[in-house]
Design an enzyme around this catalytic site. Structure first.
Site, PDB file in Angstrom:
ATOM      1  N   GLY A 107     -11.428  62.260 -10.409  1.00  0.00           N
ATOM      2  CA  GLY A 107     -11.922  62.652 -11.467  1.00  0.00           C
ATOM      3  C   GLY A 107     -11.912  61.725 -12.746  1.00  0.00           C
ATOM      4  O   GLY A 107     -12.901  61.369 -13.213  1.00  0.00           O
ATOM      5  N   ILE A 130      -0.983  61.031  -6.571  1.00  0.00           N
ATOM      6  CA  ILE A 130       0.128  61.481  -5.466  1.00  0.00           C
ATOM      7  C   ILE A 130      -0.780  61.525  -4.205  1.00  0.00           C
ATOM      8  O   ILE A 130      -0.119  61.502  -3.032  1.00  0.00           O
ATOM      9  CB  ILE A 130       1.059  62.431  -5.633  1.00  0.00           C
ATOM     10  CG1 ILE A 130       0.388  63.827  -5.701  1.00  0.00           C
ATOM     11  CG2 ILE A 130       1.801  62.276  -6.942  1.00  0.00           C
ATOM     12  CD1 ILE A 130       1.305  65.145  -5.930  1.00  0.00           C
ATOM     13  N   ASP A 131      -2.137  62.198  -4.244  1.00  0.00           N
ATOM     14  CA  ASP A 131      -2.741  62.516  -3.119  1.00  0.00           C
ATOM     15  C   ASP A 131      -3.308  61.247  -2.008  1.00  0.00           C
ATOM     16  O   ASP A 131      -3.439  61.630  -0.863  1.00  0.00           O
ATOM     17  CB  ASP A 131      -4.038  63.331  -3.447  1.00  0.00           C
ATOM     18  CG  ASP A 131      -3.824  64.404  -4.313  1.00  0.00           C
ATOM     19  OD1 ASP A 131      -2.600  65.004  -4.234  1.00  0.00           O
ATOM     20  OD2 ASP A 131      -4.541  64.845  -5.024  1.00  0.00           O
ATOM     21  N   SER A 219      16.033  76.088  14.641  1.00  0.00           N
ATOM     22  CA  SER A 219      14.918  76.027  13.400  1.00  0.00           C
ATOM     23  C   SER A 219      13.830  75.412  13.689  1.00  0.00           C
ATOM     24  O   SER A 219      13.507  74.461  14.550  1.00  0.00           O
ATOM     25  CB  SER A 219      15.463  75.588  12.308  1.00  0.00           C
ATOM     26  OG  SER A 219      15.639  73.842  12.505  1.00  0.00           O
TER      27      SER A 219
HETATM   28  O1  F6P Z   1      -4.195  65.551  -7.557  1.00  0.00           O
HETATM   29  C1  F6P Z   1      -2.903  65.415  -7.903  1.00  0.00           C
HETATM   30  C2  F6P Z   1      -2.516  67.154  -7.614  1.00  0.00           C
HETATM   31  O2  F6P Z   1      -1.215  67.307  -7.860  1.00  0.00           O
HETATM   32  C3  F6P Z   1      -3.009  67.685  -6.272  1.00  0.00           C
HETATM   33  O3  F6P Z   1      -2.013  67.516  -5.440  1.00  0.00           O
HETATM   34  C4  F6P Z   1      -3.017  69.236  -6.606  1.00  0.00           C
HETATM   35  O4  F6P Z   1      -4.008  70.060  -5.755  1.00  0.00           O
HETATM   36  C5  F6P Z   1      -3.428  69.126  -8.211  1.00  0.00           C
HETATM   37  O5  F6P Z   1      -3.281  67.860  -8.805  1.00  0.00           O
HETATM   38  C6  F6P Z   1      -2.896  69.984  -9.066  1.00  0.00           C
HETATM   39  O6  F6P Z   1      -3.591  70.076 -10.478  1.00  0.00           O
HETATM   40  P1  F6P Z   1      -3.205  70.636 -11.817  1.00  0.00           P
HETATM   41  O7  F6P Z   1      -2.077  69.762 -12.201  1.00  0.00           O
HETATM   42  O8  F6P Z   1      -4.302  70.547 -12.770  1.00  0.00           O
HETATM   43  O9  F6P Z   1      -2.795  71.933 -11.330  1.00  0.00           O
END
Ligand code: F6P
Length: 327
Positions: A107, A130-131, A219
Site C-alpha cells: 500500500g 514482515i509479510d 503433540s
Molecule cells: O502487513 C503487515 C501486517 O502485519 C499483516 O501481516 C497483517 O495482515 C496486517 O499488517 C495487519 O494490519 P493492521 O496493523 O492494520 O491491523
C-alpha cells in the site's frame, strides 16, 4: 532532471522491525552526499498534515537496534484521494523536499506510485513489511525478525503441547502470503501448514499429523496462515481436527501483533542498511519510481508497477521440503 538537495523519508503501513535501521541508513547516506534530510512523521497521513521535521545524523543515533519506527506510521485514507496527494505535495515543496524515500509494503509503494504519477517528485521505495510479499526482492525488511519471533513462540507452544499431548493450530500473519507460515513450519518442525497459495488438502495434512503422532506420540502443531481465513475459519478447522483426532485436545493460538515487534535480527539490520544506502545511490543515478530489492545478494531496482502488482510466488521446492520433512 531537477537537482536534488533535500530528501524526505517516511514509513507507512504496518511497522516492521528494521525500519529504523533503514531510516538511519537513508539519513546518513543522504547527509554523506551533502543533502538535507526531512523526517516525515506518520506516513502519508503526516505528509498531508505537515508533520515534517529536520533530521540530522544524531536524529537516528541509537536506533538500529530498536523495533517499530521512530517516524511512526499510519494507514492513510486521505492519501487515497487526489486532493490528499495534492496537499501532501504542496507541503513537501514548502519544506524544499525534492525527492522521497518511502519505506513500507504494498500500500505504501502504491501511494508513492500515485503521487509520482500526478506530481513531479522522484520516489524510491524500500520493501518494509514482515509479510515478504513484494515481488522482485528475495526478502523484505522485518521478515527475518518476524520469522524468528514465530520460531521462538512455536518452540514455546511445543513445550506445552507435548506436556499436555495437545494439537495446536497456530495462526501467523502474512496477509495474503504464506512465507511466514511455510518457513515457520520448517524452522520449528511443525507437522503441517495451511497456506494461502496452495489449496489445503486436509486429508494429507491429517496424514502428516498422524505420522508425527506415531513418532512422538505427544503433540502436533499446524501453522495456519491468516490469508486462509477468507476460505476456512480457523475455529471450524479446529473442530474438524477434534473429530479426526479425538485422542488429542485441540487448541487454537493466534500469535497476532507480537509478530511485528522486537529488536531486528542482524539480517534485517544489514538488509535495511544496504537498501537504505542504495536508495540514495538510486536517486544519484537519476532513478525514480523504483523499489530497491535484493536478489541473490545483488541490489536491484524493481519498477513500482512490478513490485506491487506481480505476485511473489511461494517456492515449490521449499513446500516440497516441508512436506517431506513432516511425512
Ligand atoms: O502487513 C503487515 C501486517 O502485519 C499483516 O501481516 C497483517 O495482515 C496486517 O499488517 C495487519 O494490519 P493492521 O496493523 O492494520 O491491523
Amino acid at each position: 532532471m531537477a537537482k536534488i538537495s533535500t530528501i524526505g523519508v517516511l514509513t507507512s503501513g504496518g511497522d516492521a522491525p528494521g525500519m529504523n535501521a533503514a531510516i538511519r541508513a537513508v539519513t546518513r547516506a543522504a547527509i554523506y552526499n551533502g543533502w538535507k534530510v526531512k523526517g516525515i512523521y506518520r506516513g502519508w497521513e503526516g505528509l498531508i498534515n505537515n508533520e515534517i521535521k529536520d533530521f540530522t545524523s544524531e536524529s537516528v543515533s541509537g536506533t538500529i537496534n530498536r523495533g517499530g519506527t521512530i517516524l511512526r506510521t499510519a494507514r492513510s485514507k486521505g492519501f487515497m484521494d487526489e486532493a490528499g496527494r495534492a496537499k501532501a505535495y504542496e507541503n513537501m515543496r514548502a519544506h524544499g523536499i525534492d525527492a522521497l524515500i518511502v519505506i513500507g509494503g504494498n500500500g505504501s509503494l502504491a501511494g508513492a506510485q500515485a503521487i509520482a504519477a500526478e506530481h513531479d517528485i522522484p520516489c524510491v521505495g524500500l520493501p518494509g513489511t514482515i509479510d515478504n510479499d513484494l515481488y522482485g526482492t528475495d526478502t523484505t525488511i522485518g521478515y527475518d525478525t518476524a520469522l524468528n519471533t514465530i520460531m521462538e513462540c512455536v518452540d514455546k507452544i511445543r513445550d506445552t503441547a507435548s506436556s499436555h499431548e495437545r494439537l495446536f493450530i497456530v495462526e501467523v500473519m502474512g496477509r495474503d502470503a504464506g512465507f511466514l507460515a511455510l518457513n515457520g513450519t520448517i524452522a520449528t518442525g511443525a507437522e503441517a501448514c495451511v497456506l494461502p497459495e496452495i489449496d489445503p488438502e486436509f486429508e494429507r495434512i491429517n496424514q502428516f499429523i498422524a505420522n508425527g503422532l506415531r513418532r512422538t506420540k505427544s503433540s502436533s502443531i499446524v501453522l495456519f496462515a491468516e490469508g486462509r481465513e477468507k476460505d476456512y475459519n480457523i475455529m471450524e478447522v479446529a473442530d474438524g481436527m477434534r473429530q479426526r483426532f479425538p485422542e488429542l485436545d485441540v487448541r487454537v493460538s493466534i500469535l497476532g501483533y507480537l509478530q511485528r515487534g522486537g529488536s531486528p535480527t542482524a539480517n534485517d539490520r544489514i538488509l535495511a542498511s544496504r537498501l537504505g544506502v542504495a536508495s540514495i545511490d538510486a536517486l544519484l543515478e537519476g532513478q525514480r519510481n523504483v523499489m530497491i530489492g535484493l536478489r541473490n545478494n545483488e541490489l536491484v531496482y524493481v519498477p513500482f508497477t512490478k513490485a506491487i502488482k506481480d505476485d511473489k510466488p511461494i517456492d515449490r521446492d521449499t513446500v516440497r521440503a516441508q512436506e517431506i520433512l513432516a511425512s
